[in-house]
Motif scaffolding. Structure first.
Motif, PDB file in Angstrom:
ATOM      1  N   LEU A  41      -6.849   0.667  -3.185  1.00  0.00           N
ATOM      2  CA  LEU A  41      -7.204   0.684  -1.117  1.00  0.00           C
ATOM      3  C   LEU A  41      -8.590   1.185  -0.967  1.00  0.00           C
ATOM      4  CD1 LEU A  41      -3.522   2.835  -0.652  1.00  0.00           C
ATOM      5  CD2 LEU A  41      -3.898   0.350  -0.286  1.00  0.00           C
TER       6      LEU A  41
ATOM      7  N   THR B 263      -7.622   3.156   4.887  1.00  0.00           N
ATOM      8  CA  THR B 263      -6.329   3.206   4.780  1.00  0.00           C
ATOM      9  C   THR B 263      -5.377   3.391   3.941  1.00  0.00           C
ATOM     10  OG1 THR B 263      -6.874   0.935   4.503  1.00  0.00           O
ATOM     11  CG2 THR B 263      -4.217   1.478   3.548  1.00  0.00           C
TER      12      THR B 263
ATOM     13  N   ALA C 152       0.877  -1.467  -0.162  1.00  0.00           N
ATOM     14  CA  ALA C 152       0.051   0.339   0.185  1.00  0.00           C
ATOM     15  C   ALA C 152       0.612   1.486  -0.096  1.00  0.00           C
ATOM     16  CB  ALA C 152      -0.849   0.001   1.311  1.00  0.00           C
TER      17      ALA C 152
ATOM     18  N   ARG D 221      -5.130   6.534   6.797  1.00  0.00           N
ATOM     19  CA  ARG D 221      -4.243   6.276   8.109  1.00  0.00           C
ATOM     20  C   ARG D 221      -2.813   6.707   7.067  1.00  0.00           C
ATOM     21  NH1 ARG D 221      -6.385   1.457   8.534  1.00  0.00           N
ATOM     22  NH2 ARG D 221      -5.015  -0.009   7.185  1.00  0.00           N
TER      23      ARG D 221
END
Length: 202
Positions: free
Chosen positions: A188, A192, A159, A195
């Motif tokens: 994603l 996410t 990611a 974050r």
């Protein structure tokens, strides 16, 4: 829909088109010959320019805003293949040339203004200008390579790596593409992506 030659902002729009990645080498007389074929369209966020599976296809030159190329599975799951911004273009030329339906949709990510013309007219115009056709076909190959590289990236990078690659390759789009769209492009969740940003990893 207003033809470029009749548009009240014709001079400004023509100067913008002269900077387009495909049209920038087009000489004055040739550009003047193209103008009567170009329609100027304003799209709202979310509007569809091309529907996956369509047979009537057009060539798009982006004047303002951001477009996305999207492919959907029969179950309705979507994948964003690429974004196109000002001075860029999008097309389904390869599908038109192969006489197959459009393999993806093209939609407006933001409010957008686009110059467009039917692909048969565009192909006929290019036949009279070999340098333009060469530039266009090169750009088609570049776009195909870009989409392939993006697809490979989704499988090979984690990611943070996907996000870093996007920021390196397309820094000008980072703040313009809505976070939900960017998260979808990078495969994603929006959570996410948020974050990672708050953790300082991007």
């Amino acid at each position: 829909m207003t033809l470029l030659v009749n548009h009240p902002e014709r001079e400004v729009l023509a100067r913008r088109l002269e900077q387009n990645i495909v049209l920038r080498r087009l000489e004055g007389d040739a550009f003047a010959a193209l103008e009567p074929h170009l329609a100027i369209i304003d799209y709202r966020k979310g509007d569809v320019l091309l529907t996956q599976g369509a047979h009537d296809m057009e060539q798009y030159f982006v004047l303002e805003g951001v477009l996305k190329r999207v492919v959907a599975s029969p179950e309705g799951k979507e994948m964003i293949l690429r974004f196109a911004k000002e001075d860029d273009m999008d097309t389904s030329y390869a599908a038109w040339k192969l006489r197959t339906p459009a393999p993806y949709s093209i939609r407006a990510v933001t409010r957008a203004r686009v110059a467009k013309l039917p692909l048969p007219q565009w192909a006929s115009f290019m036949d009279s200008y070999p340098d333009l056709k060469e530039d266009f076909e090169y750009e088609i190959m570049h776009l195909m390579s870009e989409v392939m590289a993006h697809t490979i990236t989704l499988h090979l990078l984690d990611a943070p790596g996907r996000v870093h690659r996007f920021l390196r390759k397309h820094p000008e789009l980072a703040e313009r593409v809505p976070k939900k769209e960017l998260a979808s492009y990078l495969n994603l969740s929006a959570e996410t992506l948020s974050r990672l940003k708050h953790a300082g990893k991007i």
